[in-house]
Design an enzyme around this catalytic site. Sequence first.
Site, PDB file in Angstrom:
ATOM      1  N   ARG A  98     -80.556 -22.944  22.313  1.00 22.79           N
ATOM      2  CA  ARG A  98     -80.481 -23.561  20.990  1.00 22.79           C
ATOM      3  C   ARG A  98     -79.662 -24.855  21.014  1.00 22.79           C
ATOM      4  O   ARG A  98     -78.627 -24.938  21.650  1.00 22.79           O
ATOM      5  CB  ARG A  98     -79.856 -22.567  20.016  1.00 22.79           C
ATOM      6  CG  ARG A  98     -79.675 -23.119  18.618  1.00 22.79           C
ATOM      7  CD  ARG A  98     -79.597 -22.039  17.598  1.00 22.79           C
ATOM      8  NE  ARG A  98     -78.351 -21.293  17.620  1.00 22.79           N
ATOM      9  CZ  ARG A  98     -78.085 -20.306  16.753  1.00 22.79           C
ATOM     10  NH1 ARG A  98     -78.982 -19.956  15.849  1.00 22.79           N
ATOM     11  NH2 ARG A  98     -76.945 -19.670  16.809  1.00 22.79           N
ATOM     12  N   ARG A 152     -69.879 -12.272  19.270  1.00 22.81           N
ATOM     13  CA  ARG A 152     -70.683 -12.224  18.030  1.00 22.81           C
ATOM     14  C   ARG A 152     -71.551 -10.968  17.996  1.00 22.81           C
ATOM     15  O   ARG A 152     -71.721 -10.352  16.952  1.00 22.81           O
ATOM     16  CB  ARG A 152     -71.551 -13.482  17.918  1.00 22.81           C
ATOM     17  CG  ARG A 152     -70.723 -14.726  17.573  1.00 22.81           C
ATOM     18  CD  ARG A 152     -71.469 -16.001  17.854  1.00 22.81           C
ATOM     19  NE  ARG A 152     -72.578 -16.222  16.953  1.00 22.81           N
ATOM     20  CZ  ARG A 152     -73.607 -17.027  17.232  1.00 22.81           C
ATOM     21  NH1 ARG A 152     -73.640 -17.678  18.381  1.00 22.81           N
ATOM     22  NH2 ARG A 152     -74.566 -17.180  16.371  1.00 22.81           N
TER      23      ARG A 152
HETATM   24  P1  AMP Z   1     -74.085 -17.848  11.700  1.00 25.67           P
HETATM   25  O1  AMP Z   1     -74.458 -19.282  11.673  1.00 25.67           O
HETATM   26  O2  AMP Z   1     -74.682 -17.062  10.584  1.00 25.67           O
HETATM   27  O3  AMP Z   1     -74.305 -17.208  13.050  1.00 25.67           O
HETATM   28  O4  AMP Z   1     -72.492 -17.792  11.439  1.00 25.67           O
HETATM   29  C1  AMP Z   1     -71.592 -18.445  12.288  1.00 25.67           C
HETATM   30  C2  AMP Z   1     -70.195 -17.897  12.104  1.00 25.67           C
HETATM   31  O5  AMP Z   1     -69.758 -18.089  10.752  1.00 25.67           O
HETATM   32  C3  AMP Z   1     -70.063 -16.395  12.341  1.00 25.67           C
HETATM   33  O6  AMP Z   1     -69.893 -16.078  13.725  1.00 25.67           O
HETATM   34  C4  AMP Z   1     -68.802 -16.085  11.525  1.00 25.67           C
HETATM   35  O7  AMP Z   1     -67.638 -16.540  12.177  1.00 25.67           O
HETATM   36  C5  AMP Z   1     -69.007 -16.967  10.286  1.00 25.67           C
HETATM   37  N1  AMP Z   1     -69.792 -16.279   9.238  1.00 25.67           N
HETATM   38  C6  AMP Z   1     -71.014 -16.629   8.772  1.00 25.67           C
HETATM   39  N2  AMP Z   1     -71.417 -15.798   7.803  1.00 25.67           N
HETATM   40  C7  AMP Z   1     -70.421 -14.890   7.656  1.00 25.67           C
HETATM   41  C8  AMP Z   1     -70.235 -13.758   6.826  1.00 25.67           C
HETATM   42  N3  AMP Z   1     -71.180 -13.381   5.937  1.00 25.67           N
HETATM   43  N4  AMP Z   1     -69.084 -13.055   6.938  1.00 25.67           N
HETATM   44  C9  AMP Z   1     -68.121 -13.423   7.805  1.00 25.67           C
HETATM   45  N5  AMP Z   1     -68.230 -14.463   8.649  1.00 25.67           N
HETATM   46  C10 AMP Z   1     -69.369 -15.205   8.574  1.00 25.67           C
END
Ligand code: AMP
Length: 242
Positions: free
Chosen positions: A129, A173
């Site tokens: 990505r 993650r």
């Molecule tokens: P993503 O782009 O959805 O993979 O999110 C990237 C990062 O943002 C995650 O690894 C978390 O650190 C934070 N994050 C995004 N959405 C959430 C959520 N709903 N709750 C807690 N942390 C979040």
Amino acid sequence: MMKQLCLIMFGPPGSGKGTQATLLRQALGIAHISTGDMLRERVHHGDALDEIAKLMRAGELVPDETVNLMVADRIEQPDCAVGFILDGYPRTVNQAALVADMLAVKQIDPVVIHLKVDYNVIVARLADRRQCPTCGASYSLSSNPPRVPGVCDLDGSRLTVREDDREEVVLERLHAYDHKTRPVLEYLKNAGYTVWDVTGDTGPPQVITERILKLIEAKYGKPAPVIVSRSLTQELAAAEEK
Ligand code: AMP
């Protein structure tokens, strides 16, 4: 009058939630709410606490309170009036409880789209990505490369690897997903929501979107709240020809 349409994109990191949410937004004309994008934007603009940026870099979840406030505010914006897609939220049972409350107040019966993807595919996809640091557009070097290598099609910025797509952070993650997010699915099922399991690693993204659109149409009937845009219809037709 048709109630607001709410789709909850559920699945591990790299399952294609963001890609599907983008295509579904185009097809349905509803808002796309990605908590990850919102948080990255805040960090990018220096509007987030250092602690939040640190947690994100480490692949850990940021506190429920931060995300809950952000989403509660976001779904009241005018572009959510027809409906909205939650992408990357809820990710903990506490967040799911807030979603259930917010949707109950609005009398919305949401649909949960559970994207199921093989673990090895996830790891390969995240390594592949690339992202535009300016507009957030996402590319895959193998299946959706930019027209000019390393450059965003939309605004010409130099593409970067998301800091949290590095292998050791991806493992963190996935760990957070297994321990904190997976139980959310059970919670949403117990809340009585429709949950659709969708295979997220077979076929190009547009074909997966088409599958989801058919399910939405089956649930909401015709004319569904679905307004398939011309560009998406063409994309789907092109994908089918392949
Ligand atoms: P993503 O782009 O959805 O993979 O999110 C990237 C990062 O943002 C995650 O690894 C978390 O650190 C934070 N994050 C995004 N959405 C959430 C959520 N709903 N709750 C807690 N942390 C979040």
